[in-house]
Structure formats: C-alpha cells, structure tokens
Design a protein around this motif. Structure first.
Motif, PDB file in Angstrom:
ATOM      1  N   GLY A   1      -5.749  36.310 -22.684  1.00 47.66           N
ATOM      2  CA  GLY A   1      -5.588  36.908 -24.592  1.00 47.66           C
ATOM      3  C   GLY A   1      -6.851  36.088 -24.908  1.00 47.66           C
ATOM      4  O   GLY A   1      -8.190  35.250 -24.226  1.00 47.66           O
ATOM      5  N   ALA A   2      -7.564  36.403 -26.123  1.00 49.36           N
ATOM      6  CA  ALA A   2      -8.420  35.919 -26.481  1.00 49.36           C
ATOM      7  C   ALA A   2      -8.153  34.975 -27.549  1.00 49.36           C
ATOM      8  O   ALA A   2      -7.757  35.724 -29.073  1.00 49.36           O
TER       9      ALA A   2
ATOM     10  N   LEU B   1     -14.618  34.356 -34.027  1.00 46.47           N
ATOM     11  CA  LEU B   1     -13.885  35.296 -32.700  1.00 46.47           C
ATOM     12  C   LEU B   1     -14.688  33.537 -31.747  1.00 46.47           C
ATOM     13  O   LEU B   1     -15.260  33.607 -32.014  1.00 46.47           O
ATOM     14  N   ALA B   2     -13.494  33.521 -30.931  1.00 51.44           N
ATOM     15  CA  ALA B   2     -13.571  32.710 -29.951  1.00 51.44           C
ATOM     16  C   ALA B   2     -12.890  32.890 -28.625  1.00 51.44           C
ATOM     17  O   ALA B   2     -12.006  33.212 -28.557  1.00 51.44           O
TER      18      ALA B   2
ATOM     19  N   THR C   1     -22.611  29.820 -28.898  1.00 47.23           N
ATOM     20  CA  THR C   1     -22.221  29.683 -30.606  1.00 47.23           C
ATOM     21  C   THR C   1     -22.907  30.799 -30.820  1.00 47.23           C
ATOM     22  O   THR C   1     -24.754  30.457 -30.774  1.00 47.23           O
ATOM     23  N   TYR C   2     -23.171  31.977 -31.093  1.00 49.42           N
ATOM     24  CA  TYR C   2     -23.705  32.781 -31.229  1.00 49.42           C
ATOM     25  C   TYR C   2     -23.331  33.607 -32.707  1.00 49.42           C
ATOM     26  O   TYR C   2     -22.404  34.584 -33.049  1.00 49.42           O
ATOM     27  N   ALA C   3     -24.736  33.814 -34.101  1.00 43.78           N
ATOM     28  CA  ALA C   3     -24.315  34.939 -34.773  1.00 43.78           C
ATOM     29  C   ALA C   3     -24.944  36.259 -34.704  1.00 43.78           C
ATOM     30  O   ALA C   3     -25.828  36.063 -34.385  1.00 43.78           O
ATOM     31  N   PHE C   4     -24.350  36.951 -34.963  1.00 44.47           N
ATOM     32  CA  PHE C   4     -25.024  38.191 -35.634  1.00 44.47           C
ATOM     33  C   PHE C   4     -24.342  39.151 -37.114  1.00 44.47           C
ATOM     34  O   PHE C   4     -23.142  38.392 -37.304  1.00 44.47           O
TER      35      PHE C   4
ATOM     36  N   GLU D   1     -19.432  35.416 -36.529  1.00 47.23           N
ATOM     37  CA  GLU D   1     -19.957  34.614 -35.354  1.00 47.23           C
ATOM     38  C   GLU D   1     -18.837  34.833 -34.707  1.00 47.23           C
ATOM     39  O   GLU D   1     -17.408  35.219 -34.515  1.00 47.23           O
ATOM     40  N   LEU D   2     -19.494  34.441 -33.075  1.00 50.20           N
ATOM     41  CA  LEU D   2     -18.765  34.326 -31.475  1.00 50.20           C
ATOM     42  C   LEU D   2     -18.520  33.407 -30.821  1.00 50.20           C
ATOM     43  O   LEU D   2     -20.461  32.646 -30.818  1.00 50.20           O
TER      44      LEU D   2
END
Length: 544
Positions: free
Chosen positions: A33-34, A62-63, A125-128, A145-146
């Motif tokens: 699971g996430a 989310l992670a 860490t990425y922003a979209f 954010e991911l």
C-alpha cells in the motif's frame, strides 16, 4: 485449516495453481500500500465573481514508493450557477509518473486522479499542478506534491512438502529477466526463494504428471507469490495413512449412513452390510462426521448427525459404533438459501464443515434446478467449537458448453441467507506475441466488478498445459489491467523448449476469474461472512 471447498475432492498440491485459475484454489492478499498523508487542502482565494469553479482535495501530498500506485479524489466546487463540463489537465509530473483523470471532462462535482510510479522513477519530492478549465470561466489550479521513495527490497519464498515440489522454478523481478532458482531442503520442506527490488513480480513452475507437462505462471506482489506453496499439515505432517473399521446403528433398512473424514474420505454404510471400512485415512487426529439419510417425499433428507472430534485410532482399529439413537447423535439444522443471478441452467448446492483438523462434507451436491430458494442442511451452531466454520457452496449446473459460475459463503449460524452469483465471464481477447522460439499469447480480460481478485487462463496443446494467473494487485501496479502474458522462459537456465507451446495445432483454453472477500491461495484463512465468487469459460483457438 484449509479454505478450499471444491466438492471436497483433493488434488495434487502441484495442480493447485490450475485449480485456482478455474476458480477454486492463491496466501492471504497483502497489498503493497501507499502511505498517504491525510492533511486537508482548500483554496484560500475568494471565488471570483460570476460563474466559476474551485478545486480541493483532502490529500494534496502523497508518499509513494517506486512501483506503487494510488488514487486521490478531487472536489469541484461550482459557483455563480456554472453547470458546464470541466476539463482537467495535469502538468509538471516527473519522468516515470503517470496520472490518469476520470471522468474527464467532468459533468458532476468530483473526479479521481490515479497516480502510478514506475519502478525506475528517481526518488525525490515533486510538485505538479492540476488545472481546471471550462467555457466561460477562468482557469483554476490546484498544487499537488508527490514524494517518491526508494522501493524496499522484498523476498518471496515458495515452500512445498518434499516430494511434491515442482521440477523447475524461476522468478521475475518487475519486468526483468526470468531467473532460474535452485531449492533448499530443510525438515521435509523444499523452499524456492528470490529477492525483489520492485513490488511486483512473477513465479513460473514446471510440473510433470501422468504423461502431462504443466507450466504455471503467477503474476503478483512478492508476498502473493507464496500462494502457490503447499505445506499444509495434510501433506507434510501426516503423510502416512491408515485403515479404520466400524459399524452403524439406528439405521432402518430404507436408510443409509455416510461417514466422512478429512482428505475427501467418505463412504456409505448400509444396515445390512454388517460394517464399513475407511481406507486411506490420513494419520494423526481426525474429525469424523456421520449422517443418516432418510427417504422422504421422493427426496433424501439428513435426519441425524454424529460428530466425533480428534479421533486418533491406530491403523486397523475398530471405531465405537455410530448409533444414531445414542445421545451423541443430534438433529441437523435446516435453513433456506436464495440465489441471486440464477439463470435457466439452474444450480446445485452443497455444504461443508471446516474444523481445526479437517474439511468435512456435510451434504453431497444436490441439484436445486431453477428454484431460486431452496433449503440447505448444516450443523447447529451449538455443535461448533471456536474457530469452526461452515461452508455453503452453490454452482451453476453444466449444460453443454455453458459457462460455469460459483458462489461460496463461510458462516457459523445456519440462518436464511441470500447468495449472489456473479455475472457470466466475458471471454478474454487473444493476441499472438511471438511464434518463435515458442508460441506466446497475450490474453486481455476486461474489468468485471464481480471478480476483483484475480484472472487466470490455461492453454492446452496435446500433452502440454500452460497456465497464467494474475492478481488484482499486480494488475493495478503494472497499469495495464488484467493483461496476461505467456512469458518467454527460453533464456532461463534449465528450461526445456519442449515444455512450451508451439505452432502445431489448435489450443484449448479455459479461463477463470475470482472475486469476493476471501483471500487468494490454498492457505487463505476464511472468517465468518467471507465470500468467494468465481466464473469460468472455455473455447478453442484455431491453429496459428
């Protein structure tokens, strides 16, 4: 305690992947699971005047690990009377991250973003951004954010009782190469082990029996691959068998008694025979269930039962008489089952008992025809010990080449119940991937909500059988749904090309799907209220 109630007929452990593929037969389902943070987000800007929309979600961050996937819900707040469609678009996602929006355009007030992270995505860490547009309104955005984490190494271990293990085993890590593994032996158990750097993979096995060669492939998470194992007590700890003798009492000349033990041993005893013999009884403690069957109104009914627990008599022993007039005998419970989804083919039903020692048939398979509601026989709940469960099994009647469907319910109290059959199986579509060095096919199953656990297919060509099974977790992680592939195993050490399919004639196929709340695998542990639905279909693929 074993979960499968498949007419109480035992098969070789080596064929359990085939049985599972047909709908009976993989360990408890453990999804990778996430980890999703639960902080909330809502726009801080005032709504612009006139018609407009605003976006919000309860999970703006989310992670996920490499290879993971997850979904988040987005709410569309409409103001100023705007009711037109809203088009959503995602920008700024990193390489290896796919985001699917559904529905799109959005006519209502919500949409779902399905986010998948490829195995090779760089951790970080990425922003979209999610952007909403529509006719007559200004564009609105929602920052997201991911956080991508390194996938943790995992291991898969598949165990068999010595003497029942496959002759060849290989593993695949994600989309990597197939690797043959050698077994290790300890304490009568044979183990095949492989390490995984991703959260999905596959295991392939080869089994030879009765002149046939069977290649089985399971696509799943590393934890799910253990579902093909078979190390239950019946086959590892109690391999010796014995013969038990006995007699019955309290049975009239027009009646018959049945005596059942685990491992599918069941015999009929008639009052004029003088006694009965139970052959091939597994060693160790056994639970014995005896029933008295009486004709009534043109039918046969179970009128008395005897249940003896943990009988551990030596080989050749004579059991105390099964007297249906004695205090140990009791009256069975009778309740009604209504079957939803029943077609003109009608259905049959049967019941069973699962104890800590055994899996016992209570009634044989009874044809209920097209009647939606019929009685079923079970043990009174007062006769059960903690941990005991009963099983109600309904299967559609075979009519020519009609597709088969089953519904199974695990329960304790025998009460009036409704059991739902799933929809008929939609056959897969077939695509030829390769013809050399072996015939390889891809089989795609469309989504069917009634069968949300797994999809499987077996292909038979002469004396060669190839079975492919995929769990729901793998289908989600791979991103292609139930897209089952006959793999190329030719580069794995020790694989014999004679074990593969070839372009030499027609292929007979048999497909199966599984749904319900019960986990997969022969060692899945049922609970009160657990269900399983299966469907199957068959056909022929002409020579390529």
């Amino acid at each position: 305690m074993r979960h499968s109630y498949y007419h109480f007929v035992r098969t070789r452990a080596a064929l359990k992947w085939i049985r599972t593929g047909h709908g009976q037969a993989l360990a408890a389902l453990l999804l990778a699971g996430a980890a999703i943070s639960a902080c909330s987000y809502s726009p801080t800007a005032l709504y612009p005047p006139g018609e407009s929309v605003a976006l919000s979600t309860s999970m703006p961050s989310l992670a996920l690990a490499q290879g993971d996937s997850a979904s988040i819900d987005v709410t569309i707040m409409r103001t100023g009377g705007f009711s037109g469609p809203v088009t959503l678009a995602v920008s700024g996602t990193p390489s290896g991250v796919a985001v699917d929006v559904a529905p799109n355009p959005v006519a209502g007030n919500s949409a779902r973003l399905s986010i998948s992270v490829a195995d090779a995505t760089t951790p970080g860490t990425y922003a979209f951004t999610l952007r909403a547009t529509g006719d007559g309104i200004s564009a609105q955005t929602l920052p997201l954010e991911l956080q991508v984490a390194q996938a943790m190494p995992q291991s898969a271990m598949v165990r068999f009782c010595a003497g029942t293990e496959p002759s060849w085993v290989a593993f695949q890590d994600g989309n990597g190469a197939w690797t043959h593994v050698e077994p290790t032996a300890a304490g009568g158990t044979i183990t095949f082990r492989s390490d995984f750097s991703t959260n999905r993979g596959a295991v392939a096995t080869v089994i030879h029996f009765v002149g046939l060669t069977a290649v089985g492939v399971l696509y799943g998470t590393p934890a799910e691959l253990a579902a093909i194992a078979d190390v239950d007590a019946d086959e590892c700890g109690r391999r010796e068998t014995k013969t038990l003798l006995g007699t019955v009492g309290g049975v009239d000349t027009n009646e018959v008694a049945t005596i059942s033990t685990g491992a599918g041993v069941r015999i009929h005893a008639f009052p004029d025979q003088g006694g009965f013999v139970l052959n091939a009884v597994p060693g160790g403690p056994q639970d014995l269930l005896a029933t008295r069957i009486t004709p009534a109104n043109g039918r046969e009914a179970i009128t008395r039962m005897i249940l003896r627990r943990s009988v551990d008599a030596p080989d050749g022993a004579t059991l105390p008489v099964f007297d249906f007039t004695a205090p140990e005998a009791f009256v069975p419970a009778v309740a009604n089952v209504s079957v939803n989804g029943l077609g003109p083919e009608g259905a049959s039903r049967s019941t069973g008992l699962l104890t800590s020692n055994d899996q016992l048939p209570v009634t044989g398979i009874t044809n209920q025809g097209t009647d939606v509601t019929q009685p079923y026989v079970a043990l009174p709940e007062a006769q059960l010990l903690p941990g005991d469960l009963q099983v109600l099994f309904v299967t559609t009647n075979a009519t020519g080449n009609a597709d088969g469907r089953t519904a199974t319910l695990y329960f304790r109290a025998p009460t009036d119940r409704t059991l739902a059959l799933g929809a008929p199986l939609i056959p897969p579509t077939f695509l030829t991937v390769a013809t050399e060095p072996a015939l390889r096919l891809r089989m795609h199953f469309v989504p069917q909500s009634d069968y949300d656990r797994s999809a499987a297919i077996t292909l038979q060509q002469g004396n060669t059988i190839v079975g492919v099974n995929m769990t729901a977790a793998y289908a989600d992680l791979a991103g292609g749904g139930y897209d089952l592939l006959v793999p190329d195993l030719s580069h794995a050490a020790g694989f014999d090309p004679a074990w593969a399919l070839h372009v030499v004639g027609d292929l007979r196929w048999n497909a199966g799907r599984i749904g319900g709340t019960l986990g997969l695998g022969p060692n899945a542990v049922p609970s009160d209220g657990a269900t399983r639905r299966t469907a199957s279909a068959a056909g022929t693929i002409p020579a390529q």
